[in-house]
Design a protein around this motif. Structure first.
Motif, PDB file in Angstrom:
ATOM      1  N   MET A   1       0.599  -1.277   0.010  1.00 16.85           N
ATOM      2  CA  MET A   1       0.119   0.108   0.394  1.00 16.85           C
ATOM      3  C   MET A   1       1.223   0.938   0.340  1.00 16.85           C
ATOM      4  N   ASN A   2       0.064   2.270  -0.750  1.00 21.80           N
ATOM      5  CA  ASN A   2       1.206   3.625  -0.524  1.00 21.80           C
ATOM      6  C   ASN A   2      -0.042   4.380  -0.383  1.00 21.80           C
ATOM      7  N   LYS A 126       0.050   2.692   4.776  1.00 20.38           N
ATOM      8  CA  LYS A 126       0.620   1.978   5.140  1.00 20.38           C
ATOM      9  C   LYS A 126       0.625   1.361   6.964  1.00 20.38           C
ATOM     10  N   ASP A 130      -0.844  -1.674   6.145  1.00 21.67           N
ATOM     11  CA  ASP A 130       0.760  -3.047   6.077  1.00 21.67           C
ATOM     12  C   ASP A 130       0.603  -3.374   7.482  1.00 21.67           C
ATOM     13  N   VAL A 131       0.171  -3.159   8.772  1.00 23.68           N
ATOM     14  CA  VAL A 131       0.318  -3.523   9.790  1.00 23.68           C
ATOM     15  C   VAL A 131      -1.036  -3.246  10.217  1.00 23.68           C
ATOM     16  N   TYR A 134      -0.172  -0.111  14.528  1.00 20.61           N
ATOM     17  CA  TYR A 134       1.358   0.942  13.981  1.00 20.61           C
ATOM     18  C   TYR A 134       2.107   0.781  15.059  1.00 20.61           C
ATOM     19  N   VAL A 186       8.298  -0.426   6.844  1.00 19.44           N
ATOM     20  CA  VAL A 186       6.816  -1.031   6.011  1.00 19.44           C
ATOM     21  C   VAL A 186       5.701  -0.169   6.851  1.00 19.44           C
ATOM     22  N   ALA A 187       5.885   0.002   8.246  1.00 25.06           N
ATOM     23  CA  ALA A 187       4.657   0.916   9.023  1.00 25.06           C
ATOM     24  C   ALA A 187       3.668   2.279   8.333  1.00 25.06           C
TER      25      ALA A 187
END
Length: 280
Positions: A1-2, A126, A130-131, A134, A186-187
């Motif tokens: 994801m961006n 992100k 992605d997490v 966070y 990554v987060a």
């Protein structure tokens, strides 16, 4: 994801449209036109479902029936896709103070160490997708990175060419920040600063390590004193011979060097003995 910007329009325009539809619905129901009034009511509810407010230093992550539609970071009153779900992410700079951890340094000595991490979210997508969480991710990864960095260096060393946790705090903090950034990217989190806030030997060895530090410091100081004393003795003998003040044989040179070494190295002030000559 961006992260990328979601579609939006001025929220006040949507409010005016909502007021118009609500007025049309009321007018239709009063005129007994229930079908038209129901349509106006449904449209008004659709418009109301897309109105939202974004505070400064906030990001709204928009999803529409499970699909990521983008983020809204511009502060203000906005209208976005109706029937959406949104997650609010703070973009403010925050601190995280780690717990005092007990780890072993590179020499195997147990130490206590803690750090403060200054961070902020730079990619809300992100941080959300992605997490799992966070903030918890930042806490766990910060403690993991702190443990890893602490095991790479000794607590203290008296050799200037070697790094230590106590003697090279700035370098250790810089390495900690770089490792944290690698772990937290990554987060969607940016690490602004990382600093050690607590560093000490564990209580069970603190007394013994203090004695070891004192002994190492005394030995290091003695070595410097001896090196200086040897150099001063050599300079004194060489200067006397160069100026031709006196001529010393090997035995007198040894005695003079011995006296100079004792005078310089001794912990106490030297007490000179004056030779006034013999009675006979």
């Amino acid at each position: 994801m961006n992260e990328y910007p979601a579609w939006k329009m001025n929220g006040f325009v949507a409010v005016l449209l909502f007021i118009g539809l609500a007025a049309g619905a009321v007018y239709s129901f009063v005129g007994m036109r229930f079908i038209l009034g129901s349509i106006f009511t449904l449209l008004a509810l659709v418009i109301a479902g897309g109105i939202m407010m974004v505070q400064p230093n906030q990001s709204k992550v928009i999803t529409f029936f499970g699909r990521y539609m983008g983020c809204v970071q511009d502060a203000g009153f906005w209208f976005v896709i109706p029937f959406h779900l949104r997650k609010t992410v703070s973009l403010k700079v925050r601190n995280f103070n780690s717990k005092t951890l007990k780890v072993n340094d590179v020499d195997g000595n147990p130490i206590e160490i803690a750090a403060v991490v200054v961070f902020k979210v730079v990619d809300a997508a992100k941080a959300v997708f992605d997490v799992d969480n966070y903030e918890t991710f930042v806490e766990i990864q910060s403690e993991t990175a702190l443990r890893h960095v602490a095991t790479k260096y000794p607590y203290d060393t008296f050799h200037s060419e070697e790094y230590s946790l106590r003697g090279n705090g700035a370098e250790v903090a810089r390495e900690l920040a770089l490792e944290l950034q690698e772990r937290l990217s990554v987060a969607g989190v940016e690490v602004l600063e990382a600093r050690l806030t607590h560093l000490a030997y564990a209580t069970e060895i603190a007394s013994a390590m203090l004695q070891r530090q004192q002994a190492s410091a005394i030995l290091a100081a003695r070595q410097i004193i001896v090196d200086g004393a040897v150099g001063m003795a050599q300079m004194a003998v060489a200067q006397l011979e160069k100026d031709g003040i006196i001529e010393l044989d090997e035995e007198r040179k040894l005695n003079m060097i011995n006296n100079l070494m004792v005078t310089i190295i001794s912990d106490r002030s030297a007490q000179p003995v004056i030779n006034t000559g013999s009675l006979y």
